[in-house]
Motif scaffolding. Structure first.
Motif, mmCIF file in Angstrom:
data_model
loop_
_atom_site.group_PDB
_atom_site.id
_atom_site.type_symbol
_atom_site.label_atom_id
_atom_site.label_comp_id
_atom_site.label_asym_id
_atom_site.label_seq_id
_atom_site.Cartn_x
_atom_site.Cartn_y
_atom_site.Cartn_z
ATOM 1 N N LYS A 414 0.762 -1.281 0.144
ATOM 2 C CA LYS A 414 -0.384 -0.395 -0.045
ATOM 3 C C LYS A 414 1.076 1.166 -0.086
ATOM 4 O O LYS A 414 1.890 1.215 1.317
ATOM 5 N N ASP A 415 0.512 2.170 -0.647
ATOM 6 C CA ASP A 415 0.946 3.343 -0.700
ATOM 7 C C ASP A 415 0.726 3.875 0.760
ATOM 8 O O ASP A 415 0.355 3.821 1.816
ATOM 9 N N PRO A 416 2.494 4.595 1.184
ATOM 10 C CA PRO A 416 2.686 5.325 2.682
ATOM 11 C C PRO A 416 0.860 5.994 3.158
ATOM 12 O O PRO A 416 0.942 5.957 4.363
ATOM 13 N N LEU A 417 0.981 6.686 2.127
ATOM 14 C CA LEU A 417 -0.162 7.263 2.695
ATOM 15 C C LEU A 417 -1.425 6.924 3.288
ATOM 16 O O LEU A 417 -2.199 7.133 4.121
ATOM 17 N N TYR A 418 -1.397 5.159 2.952
ATOM 18 C CA TYR A 418 -2.903 5.021 2.957
ATOM 19 C C TYR A 418 -2.588 4.036 4.117
ATOM 20 O O TYR A 418 -2.923 3.002 5.148
ATOM 21 N N ARG A 419 -1.330 3.759 4.816
ATOM 22 C CA ARG A 419 -0.525 2.594 5.922
ATOM 23 C C ARG A 419 -1.244 2.860 7.185
ATOM 24 O O ARG A 419 -1.493 1.756 7.885
ATOM 25 N N SER A 420 -1.357 3.989 7.257
ATOM 26 C CA SER A 420 -1.856 4.040 8.663
ATOM 27 C C SER A 420 -3.234 3.401 8.813
ATOM 28 O O SER A 420 -3.609 3.274 10.013
ATOM 29 N N HIS A 421 -3.618 3.327 8.127
ATOM 30 C CA HIS A 421 -5.295 2.025 8.096
ATOM 31 C C HIS A 421 -5.728 1.103 8.042
ATOM 32 O O HIS A 421 -6.150 0.617 8.800
ATOM 33 N N HIS A 422 -4.064 0.013 7.596
ATOM 34 C CA HIS A 422 -4.178 -0.974 8.277
ATOM 35 C C HIS A 422 -3.277 -1.100 9.005
ATOM 36 O O HIS A 422 -2.160 -2.278 8.882
ATOM 37 N N HIS A 423 -2.827 -0.282 10.180
ATOM 38 C CA HIS A 423 -1.498 -0.372 10.825
ATOM 39 C C HIS A 423 -1.580 -1.643 11.421
ATOM 40 O O HIS A 423 -0.517 -1.816 11.810
ATOM 41 N N GLY A 424 -2.464 -2.670 12.054
ATOM 42 C CA GLY A 424 -2.380 -3.473 12.478
ATOM 43 C C GLY A 424 -2.758 -4.672 11.831
ATOM 44 O O GLY A 424 -2.003 -6.037 12.201
ATOM 45 N N ALA A 425 -2.007 -4.483 10.594
ATOM 46 C CA ALA A 425 -1.887 -5.536 9.790
ATOM 47 C C ALA A 425 -0.714 -6.313 10.434
ATOM 48 O O ALA A 425 0.241 -7.587 9.894
ATOM 49 N N MET A 426 0.278 -5.527 10.714
ATOM 50 C CA MET A 426 2.148 -5.493 11.452
ATOM 51 C C MET A 426 2.552 -6.160 12.464
ATOM 52 O O MET A 426 2.869 -6.538 12.572
ATOM 53 N N THR A 427 1.411 -5.874 12.960
ATOM 54 C CA THR A 427 1.128 -5.603 14.392
ATOM 55 C C THR A 427 0.586 -7.539 15.495
ATOM 56 O O THR A 427 0.719 -8.317 16.222
#
Length: 644
Positions: A414-427
């Motif tokens: 995902k573009d960094p602009l939208y990654r904040s909405h998917h933060h939980g995918a990494m945690t």
């Protein structure tokens, strides 16, 4: 036969077999163990066994009406060498005087259906180069030089050791300009120094067992005990493994016990009946892969498979087996629609016989070969994949963490602009990180069949793609679990992998790709030197989030710990901008060295950093007893290690 008769290596062979006296035949104990399915050294009894006088041929074909050895030395006339069935065992035998190493042969069987057919030897240790399919009499002459490696391995517990694995498809890693494959020795000349320089602790070789179709990548096997003859004779593979060991690199072999190739000259309907495959079409046919499934409910078939596992670990000194397609073995309804499968005796969908086989295999190899490891490619929530067999687990050493792989690749795409909405995918992976002993896999499956290369999964222009790639790899290496990376990803292979051509080595002439390569080398060195990253991979006490919730800045920070090793802190910034004055909580005050910065200029990054170290002062921040104000580079991961 399609083989052209060849000159015999020995002249005038003579068969010696009778029902009264059967010289060189297996002993009663061997036959008893074969019948019980407990012969752990099956390859020493069946197949072509070279003797002082010639070769003894032995094959398990219990339902055959007649069996012969058809060899080049007799013009492929099988009637010259009829075999004798040893009472009650299903094993046929003949000794042929004067036949030795290098002789080509097949078994000619009149099956239970009355039809004659030629079959390759299931226990052959050498085979003709495809498309030819005869077996070849073989006896190894290799003298091993890896005693020190094996001695050290016996005392190791892989889950508590460093493990960064370089996955290799040997036929496409390097090729000659003509397109001809490298030989085993040519591979060794190139691969051993390359992997050693990069600092990978292990290589994983995609299947090196004999297979007729190169496009299967080795996953449709025809000769389970034979090394791939495309690269040379079996001792060439032994020399490759020996040289890797002497260079300090372990070797994991891909192994495929879940299904086998359909070629009529191989295992399929071997004696005129479904001998190796399950006779129940709901269990014996893999419609997704177009291959036969082994009959895990038959003692002799399970024996064939787990003895094969022992064979590669003992005869070839492999350090581990990565077991392909475990999920397809565990479930009766795998890739099947309603009505295409039947439940087990308890009414469930578990393949109880396959479970028994996997438990037997793991228990056997760990008993016989201390220090090795088995790794399951298993993508479901099956409990206890790495649990001990004594407690009902499958007994594997590791399991591939497919959930982490899917979630993390979705995030970085995902573009960094939208990654904040998917933060939980990494945690989310840390919720279950200690449910099993995990390997984090970026394997060949992720860079083929339209998925694109790992580099091309990253968004943005080429600089951002390369920066994302470097940051992702360093985050992966710091995450709990062992690491596996497919060849080419270490320098930012641009095109999708294709087995028909070699990697794009010319990319290393470009500084931005050479930078990825240099970063991977330095990262492996820092990883191996940082016991905090691997000493407690299976213990939740070895990991703690510093800040798992900084979604607004796309930053993840955590600490890794292990007794006797300095703590290591990882800060990963998946935003396209740097963060100045970023307050980072730390486990202790004092000096922390910046041991890896994926944005360093030497890696073709922007050069944003902390001048080699930071100083933490006492004071609570995010539950940590100390803190430092740092610079976090854009699209970068930074490792800090506490100075002694």
């Amino acid at each position: 036969m399609t083989e052209t008769p060849k000159k015999s290596p020995k002249m005038s062979p003579t068969a010696t077999a009778s029902k009264d006296v059967v010289p060189h035949a297996p002993g009663e104990l061997d036959l008893h163990l074969i019948g019980e399915g407990r012969h752990e050294e099956l390859w020493t009894v069946l197949g072509a066994q070279v003797t002082d006088a010639g070769t003894s041929f032995r094959v398990w074909a219990p339902n055959a009406l007649e069996v012969q050895v058809a060899g080049e030395w007799a013009g492929w006339d099988g009637s010259a060498h009829p075999m004798t069935k040893l009472d009650g065992s299903g094993v046929w035998h003949v000794h042929v005087d004067g036949v030795g190493v290098g002789a080509h042969y097949k078994y000619r069987l009149r099956g239970a259906d009355g039809q004659w057919g030629d079959r390759a030897d299931p226990l052959a240790q050498f085979a003709e180069k495809p498309p030819s399919s005869a077996s070849i009499v073989w006896r190894s002459e290799h003298e091993w030089g890896d005693d020190a490696w094996l001695e050290a391995r016996r005392g190791k517990k892989p889950v508590e050791e460093a493990m960064s694995v370089y996955e290799v498809h040997l036929a496409s890693w390097r090729k000659h300009y003509s397109g001809e494959l490298y030989s085993w020795d040519e591979i060794a000349d190139a691969l051993v120094p390359y992997v050693s320089d990069l600092g990978f602790t292990h290589v994983e070789l995609m299947p090196v067992m004999q297979h007729p179709f190169g496009g299967s990548w080795g996953y449709h096997v025809t000769s389970y005990f034979a090394a791939d003859s495309r690269f040379g004779d079996p001792d060439g593979l032994k020399r490759l493994i020996d040289r890797l060991h002497q260079a300090g690199v372990g070797v994991i072999l891909d192994w495929v016990p879940g299904h086998f190739a359909t070629d009529e000259w191989a295992l399929a309907r071997f004696d005129g009946t479904p001998l190796y495959e399950d006779p129940n079409p709901q269990r014996g046919w893999h419609k997704e892969w177009g291959s036969h499934i082994f009959n895990f409910g038959r003692n002799e078939v399970r024996n064939f498979l787990y003895a094969n596992a022992v064979f590669w670990l003992e005869e070839y000194h492999a350090d581990g087996l990565r077991v392909d397609g475990v999920a397809s073995m565990l479930y009766l309804d795998y890739a099947r629609e309603h009505g295409e499968w039947s439940p087990n005796k308890h009414g469930g969908r578990e393949n109880l016989e396959a479970v028994q086989f996997l438990q037997e295999m793991n228990a056997t190899v760990y008993k016989r070969v201390p220090g090795i490891v088995t790794i399951a490619e298993e993508s479901t929530a099956w409990p206890g994949v790495t649990g001990p067999t004594s407690q009902g687990g499958l007994g594997f050493g590791f399991k591939w963490n497919m959930g982490w792989m899917h979630d993390s690749l979705d995030y970085v795409a995902k573009d960094p602009l939208y990654r904040s909405h998917h933060h939980g995918a990494m945690t989310f992976s840390l919720v279950y990180a200690y449910a099993e002993n995990y390997v984090l896999p970026i394997s060949h499956d992720e860079v083929v069949h339209g998925k694109g290369s790992l580099l091309r999964k990253m968004p943005g222009d080429r600089w951002k793609q390369l920066a994302n790639l470097r940051a992702y790899l360093a985050y992966m290496w710091a995450h709990p679990g062992k690491q596996l990376l497919f060849m080419g990803c270490e320098f930012g292979q641009e095109s999708e992998w294709a087995e028909s051509r070699e990697l794009d080595w010319w990319l290393l002439e470009h500084p931005e790709h050479a930078g990825v390569h240099a970063m991977v080398r330095d990262m492996n060195a820092a990883y191996s030197a940082s016991g905090a990253l691997w000493g407690r991979d299976s213990d939740p006490a070895g990991f703690a989030w510093i800040d798992a919730n900084d979604a607004g800045r796309n930053v993840f920070s955590f600490v890794r710990k292990a007794p006797g090793h300095p703590d290591l802190v990882c800060v990963a910034n998946f935003a396209g901008t740097p963060h100045e004055g970023y307050r980072l909580g730390l486990p202790s005050e004092g000096t922390w060295s910046e041991v890896l910065n994926t944005d360093a200029e030497v890696y073709h990054g922007s050069g944003v950093g902390n001048l080699g170290s930071i100083t933490a002062t006492a004071g609570d921040h995010l539950g940590q007893p100390a803190y430092a104000d740092i610079v976090v580079p854009p699209l970068a991961t930074v490792w800090f290690r506490r100075d002694a």
